[in-house]
Design a protein around this motif. Sequence first.
Motif, PDB file in Angstrom:
ATOM      1  N   SER A 221       3.122  20.871   5.425  1.00  0.00           N
ATOM      2  CA  SER A 221       1.934  20.310   4.780  1.00  0.00           C
ATOM      3  C   SER A 221       0.803  21.322   4.863  1.00  0.00           C
ATOM      4  CB  SER A 221       1.510  19.012   5.475  1.00  0.00           C
ATOM      5  OG  SER A 221       0.917  19.302   6.741  1.00  0.00           O
ATOM      6  N   VAL A 222      -0.230  21.092   4.098  1.00  0.00           N
ATOM      7  CA  VAL A 222      -1.399  21.992   4.148  1.00  0.00           C
ATOM      8  C   VAL A 222      -2.072  21.934   5.515  1.00  0.00           C
ATOM      9  CG1 VAL A 222      -1.882  21.973   1.669  1.00  0.00           C
ATOM     10  CG2 VAL A 222      -2.836  20.174   3.120  1.00  0.00           C
ATOM     11  N   ASP A 223      -1.762  20.897   6.302  1.00  0.00           N
ATOM     12  CA  ASP A 223      -2.329  20.755   7.651  1.00  0.00           C
ATOM     13  C   ASP A 223      -1.427  21.376   8.715  1.00  0.00           C
ATOM     14  OD1 ASP A 223      -4.518  19.264   6.673  1.00  0.00           O
ATOM     15  OD2 ASP A 223      -3.245  17.476   6.572  1.00  0.00           O
ATOM     16  N   GLY A 224      -0.290  21.995   8.276  1.00  0.00           N
ATOM     17  CA  GLY A 224       0.578  22.680   9.229  1.00  0.00           C
ATOM     18  C   GLY A 224       1.694  21.848   9.812  1.00  0.00           C
ATOM     19  N   GLU A 225       1.921  20.658   9.249  1.00  0.00           N
ATOM     20  CA  GLU A 225       2.981  19.784   9.762  1.00  0.00           C
ATOM     21  C   GLU A 225       4.312  20.099   9.080  1.00  0.00           C
ATOM     22  OE1 GLU A 225       4.128  14.999   9.950  1.00  0.00           O
ATOM     23  OE2 GLU A 225       2.283  15.676   8.956  1.00  0.00           O
ATOM     24  N   TYR A 226       5.383  20.267   9.894  1.00  0.00           N
ATOM     25  CA  TYR A 226       6.717  20.506   9.342  1.00  0.00           C
ATOM     26  C   TYR A 226       7.247  19.209   8.719  1.00  0.00           C
ATOM     27  CZ  TYR A 226      11.749  21.178   9.081  1.00  0.00           C
ATOM     28  OH  TYR A 226      13.056  21.229   8.632  1.00  0.00           O
ATOM     29  N   LEU A 227       7.746  19.324   7.462  1.00  0.00           N
ATOM     30  CA  LEU A 227       8.163  18.112   6.749  1.00  0.00           C
ATOM     31  C   LEU A 227       9.613  18.129   6.268  1.00  0.00           C
ATOM     32  CD1 LEU A 227       4.964  17.603   4.541  1.00  0.00           C
ATOM     33  CD2 LEU A 227       5.646  16.241   6.537  1.00  0.00           C
ATOM     34  N   GLY A 228      10.271  19.284   6.335  1.00  0.00           N
ATOM     35  CA  GLY A 228      11.650  19.311   5.870  1.00  0.00           C
ATOM     36  C   GLY A 228      12.042  20.680   5.335  1.00  0.00           C
ATOM     37  N   LYS A 229      13.093  20.688   4.499  1.00  0.00           N
ATOM     38  CA  LYS A 229      13.639  21.928   3.960  1.00  0.00           C
ATOM     39  C   LYS A 229      13.498  21.972   2.435  1.00  0.00           C
ATOM     40  CE  LYS A 229      15.480  23.917   7.691  1.00  0.00           C
ATOM     41  NZ  LYS A 229      15.096  25.281   8.131  1.00  0.00           N
ATOM     42  N   TYR A 236      10.405  25.721  -7.381  1.00  0.00           N
ATOM     43  CA  TYR A 236       9.205  24.886  -7.347  1.00  0.00           C
ATOM     44  C   TYR A 236       8.050  25.592  -8.051  1.00  0.00           C
ATOM     45  CZ  TYR A 236      12.014  22.852  -3.602  1.00  0.00           C
ATOM     46  OH  TYR A 236      13.052  22.311  -2.884  1.00  0.00           O
ATOM     47  N   THR A 237       7.160  24.784  -8.609  1.00  0.00           N
ATOM     48  CA  THR A 237       5.974  25.347  -9.245  1.00  0.00           C
ATOM     49  C   THR A 237       4.739  24.619  -8.740  1.00  0.00           C
ATOM     50  OG1 THR A 237       5.014  25.972 -11.381  1.00  0.00           O
ATOM     51  CG2 THR A 237       6.012  23.804 -11.263  1.00  0.00           C
ATOM     52  N   ILE A 238       3.614  25.291  -8.768  1.00  0.00           N
ATOM     53  CA  ILE A 238       2.370  24.713  -8.256  1.00  0.00           C
ATOM     54  C   ILE A 238       2.037  23.428  -9.013  1.00  0.00           C
ATOM     55  CG2 ILE A 238      -0.087  25.107  -7.821  1.00  0.00           C
ATOM     56  CD1 ILE A 238       1.818  26.917  -6.205  1.00  0.00           C
ATOM     57  N   GLY A 239       1.712  22.373  -8.266  1.00  0.00           N
ATOM     58  CA  GLY A 239       1.376  21.085  -8.871  1.00  0.00           C
ATOM     59  C   GLY A 239       2.561  20.164  -9.056  1.00  0.00           C
ATOM     60  N   GLY A 250       3.581   9.689   6.272  1.00  0.00           N
ATOM     61  CA  GLY A 250       2.128   9.555   6.229  1.00  0.00           C
ATOM     62  C   GLY A 250       1.686   8.317   5.471  1.00  0.00           C
ATOM     63  N   SER A 251       0.814   8.507   4.491  1.00  0.00           N
ATOM     64  CA  SER A 251       0.237   7.388   3.745  1.00  0.00           C
ATOM     65  C   SER A 251       1.221   6.776   2.753  1.00  0.00           C
ATOM     66  CB  SER A 251      -1.012   7.861   2.987  1.00  0.00           C
ATOM     67  OG  SER A 251      -0.647   8.799   1.989  1.00  0.00           O
ATOM     68  N   GLY A 252       2.344   7.458   2.541  1.00  0.00           N
ATOM     69  CA  GLY A 252       3.301   6.970   1.554  1.00  0.00           C
ATOM     70  C   GLY A 252       3.030   7.468   0.150  1.00  0.00           C
ATOM     71  N   GLU A 253       1.892   8.139  -0.042  1.00  0.00           N
ATOM     72  CA  GLU A 253       1.573   8.700  -1.352  1.00  0.00           C
ATOM     73  C   GLU A 253       2.506   9.883  -1.647  1.00  0.00           C
ATOM     74  OE1 GLU A 253      -2.972   8.675  -2.318  1.00  0.00           O
ATOM     75  OE2 GLU A 253      -2.748   9.134  -0.182  1.00  0.00           O
ATOM     76  N   PRO A 254       2.704  10.213  -2.922  1.00  0.00           N
ATOM     77  CA  PRO A 254       3.587  11.329  -3.256  1.00  0.00           C
ATOM     78  C   PRO A 254       3.020  12.666  -2.800  1.00  0.00           C
ATOM     79  CG  PRO A 254       2.440  10.553  -5.221  1.00  0.00           C
ATOM     80  CD  PRO A 254       2.156   9.559  -4.136  1.00  0.00           C
ATOM     81  N   PHE A 255       3.929  13.618  -2.583  1.00  0.00           N
ATOM     82  CA  PHE A 255       3.543  14.985  -2.252  1.00  0.00           C
ATOM     83  C   PHE A 255       3.583  15.860  -3.500  1.00  0.00           C
ATOM     84  CE2 PHE A 255       4.576  13.491   1.975  1.00  0.00           C
ATOM     85  CZ  PHE A 255       3.717  14.207   2.807  1.00  0.00           C
ATOM     86  N   PHE A 256       2.731  16.880  -3.503  1.00  0.00           N
ATOM     87  CA  PHE A 256       2.681  17.852  -4.595  1.00  0.00           C
ATOM     88  C   PHE A 256       2.729  19.257  -4.003  1.00  0.00           C
ATOM     89  CE2 PHE A 256       0.603  14.049  -6.046  1.00  0.00           C
ATOM     90  CZ  PHE A 256       0.973  13.909  -7.375  1.00  0.00           C
ATOM     91  N   VAL A 257       3.321  20.186  -4.762  1.00  0.00           N
ATOM     92  CA  VAL A 257       3.356  21.578  -4.312  1.00  0.00           C
ATOM     93  C   VAL A 257       1.947  22.156  -4.406  1.00  0.00           C
ATOM     94  CG1 VAL A 257       4.253  23.893  -4.750  1.00  0.00           C
ATOM     95  CG2 VAL A 257       5.758  21.897  -5.004  1.00  0.00           C
ATOM     96  N   ALA A 258       1.436  22.660  -3.275  1.00  0.00           N
ATOM     97  CA  ALA A 258       0.091  23.224  -3.235  1.00  0.00           C
ATOM     98  C   ALA A 258       0.109  24.752  -3.225  1.00  0.00           C
ATOM     99  CB  ALA A 258      -0.662  22.716  -2.008  1.00  0.00           C
ATOM    100  N   ASP A 259       1.160  25.336  -2.627  1.00  0.00           N
ATOM    101  CA  ASP A 259       1.197  26.795  -2.509  1.00  0.00           C
ATOM    102  C   ASP A 259       2.604  27.225  -2.111  1.00  0.00           C
ATOM    103  OD1 ASP A 259       0.303  29.376  -2.532  1.00  0.00           O
ATOM    104  OD2 ASP A 259      -1.059  29.179  -0.822  1.00  0.00           O
ATOM    105  N   LYS A 260       2.848  28.541  -2.216  1.00  0.00           N
ATOM    106  CA  LYS A 260       4.105  29.130  -1.757  1.00  0.00           C
ATOM    107  C   LYS A 260       3.770  30.276  -0.810  1.00  0.00           C
ATOM    108  CE  LYS A 260       6.484  28.394  -6.178  1.00  0.00           C
ATOM    109  NZ  LYS A 260       7.319  29.054  -7.209  1.00  0.00           N
ATOM    110  N   LEU A 267       7.334  26.454   1.704  1.00  0.00           N
ATOM    111  CA  LEU A 267       6.720  25.679   0.629  1.00  0.00           C
ATOM    112  C   LEU A 267       5.604  24.842   1.244  1.00  0.00           C
ATOM    113  CD1 LEU A 267       7.127  25.006  -2.446  1.00  0.00           C
ATOM    114  CD2 LEU A 267       8.330  22.952  -1.681  1.00  0.00           C
ATOM    115  N   ILE A 268       4.405  24.962   0.690  1.00  0.00           N
ATOM    116  CA  ILE A 268       3.244  24.243   1.217  1.00  0.00           C
ATOM    117  C   ILE A 268       2.935  23.078   0.291  1.00  0.00           C
ATOM    118  CG2 ILE A 268       0.886  24.449   2.053  1.00  0.00           C
ATOM    119  CD1 ILE A 268       2.920  26.305   3.447  1.00  0.00           C
ATOM    120  N   VAL A 269       2.865  21.873   0.854  1.00  0.00           N
ATOM    121  CA  VAL A 269       2.648  20.675   0.038  1.00  0.00           C
ATOM    122  C   VAL A 269       1.423  19.906   0.510  1.00  0.00           C
ATOM    123  CG1 VAL A 269       5.108  20.455  -0.541  1.00  0.00           C
ATOM    124  CG2 VAL A 269       4.202  19.277   1.480  1.00  0.00           C
ATOM    125  N   ALA A 270       0.879  19.115  -0.405  1.00  0.00           N
ATOM    126  CA  ALA A 270      -0.288  18.281  -0.098  1.00  0.00           C
ATOM    127  C   ALA A 270       0.012  16.858  -0.542  1.00  0.00           C
ATOM    128  CB  ALA A 270      -1.530  18.809  -0.800  1.00  0.00           C
TER     129      ALA A 270
END
Length: 356
Positions: A221-229, A236-239, A250-260, A267-270
């Motif tokens: 995650s953008v906060d540095g949490e490991y989430l998977g592979k 993957y593409t941004i967004g 977390g909140s159950g909301e969907p994740f989006f690609v934020a950066d590589k 893969l960095i997701v938000a």
Amino acid sequence: MTESKSVVLGMSGGVDSSVCALLLKEQGYDVTAVFMKNWDEDEDDGVCTATDDYLDVVRVCGELGIKYYTVNFEKEYRDNVFSYFLSEYKKGRTPNPDVMCNTEIKFKAFLDFAMKFDTDYIAMGHYARTKTENGKTYLLKGLDQNKDQSYFLSRVKEEALAKTLFPIGEMDKSEVRRIAEENNLATANKKDSTGICFIGERNFNEFLDQFLFTKEGDIYSVDGEYLGKHSGLMHYTIGQRRGIGIGGVGSGEPFFVADKDLKNNRLIVAQGVKNPALYKDEFYCEDPFWITEKPSFPLECKGKIRYRAKDEDMVVTEESNGDLHVTLKTPLKGVTPGQVCVFYQDDICLGSGIIK
């Protein structure tokens, strides 16, 4: 027209170029149709529809009494478009091969080929327009805002545009369909082609895996949490939202690609569509291209960061190294390296840059 002028029309086998052939003939042009073969469909399970498309060109030209040829640009396409496509993905970017195809093939290799016919013009079935004032040729949006294809022509040279006719540039798609049906053209009810020919209807990631080495890595995650592979950063593409493979966190909301993070293969997701990490209010473009003339800076204009995106207010300045600094009035989600940012002043397409 007092005397017949000649035109070489790029025909794809679709309804748009078919109607172009009809309109040009009705306007008194001496029309020669040319079908471009850009990909060897025998190499990849025949997913490309080149054979069927060529047969449709033959049918329409037969109906209209127009002579036709086919020309093979497979080498030029591989060397100048496909190689670029692969090299960009190797860098972790998301290229737009359709823009490059227009630049390198349709308005360069094809134009050079057409000029061997000693023709007055070439013609294409794009939803775009041109105008010439004071000896300069400008690219304009097509009048059908839903089909406007000036985005894909944003890196075509003025010299090529000056020799080009866009017969359907002032029409709506519905009118093009109507003309095709009223004249019983063989392609009147043919569905529009989508995607890139060399990928066709196949799984995009499987296609990339045939040509490029992919390596599994970690998702953070953008906060540095490991989430998977992840299955390989090029997949993957941004967004991007779908296909990340993270749920119920977390909140159950969907994740989006934020950066590589290419260095660490991460893969960095938000999480959440409104996550500020997904939005940018500025970015840089390299390799700027101006169609008619370089503007003065700062440039206040409209622009779009992908095809079918809505026009956004932008302020563009030039860096000392020639790159462009783009500032947005409204932060945008999914600003993607490798994609093309196209700049407009009213209906005029000024040019574009490649997002860094």
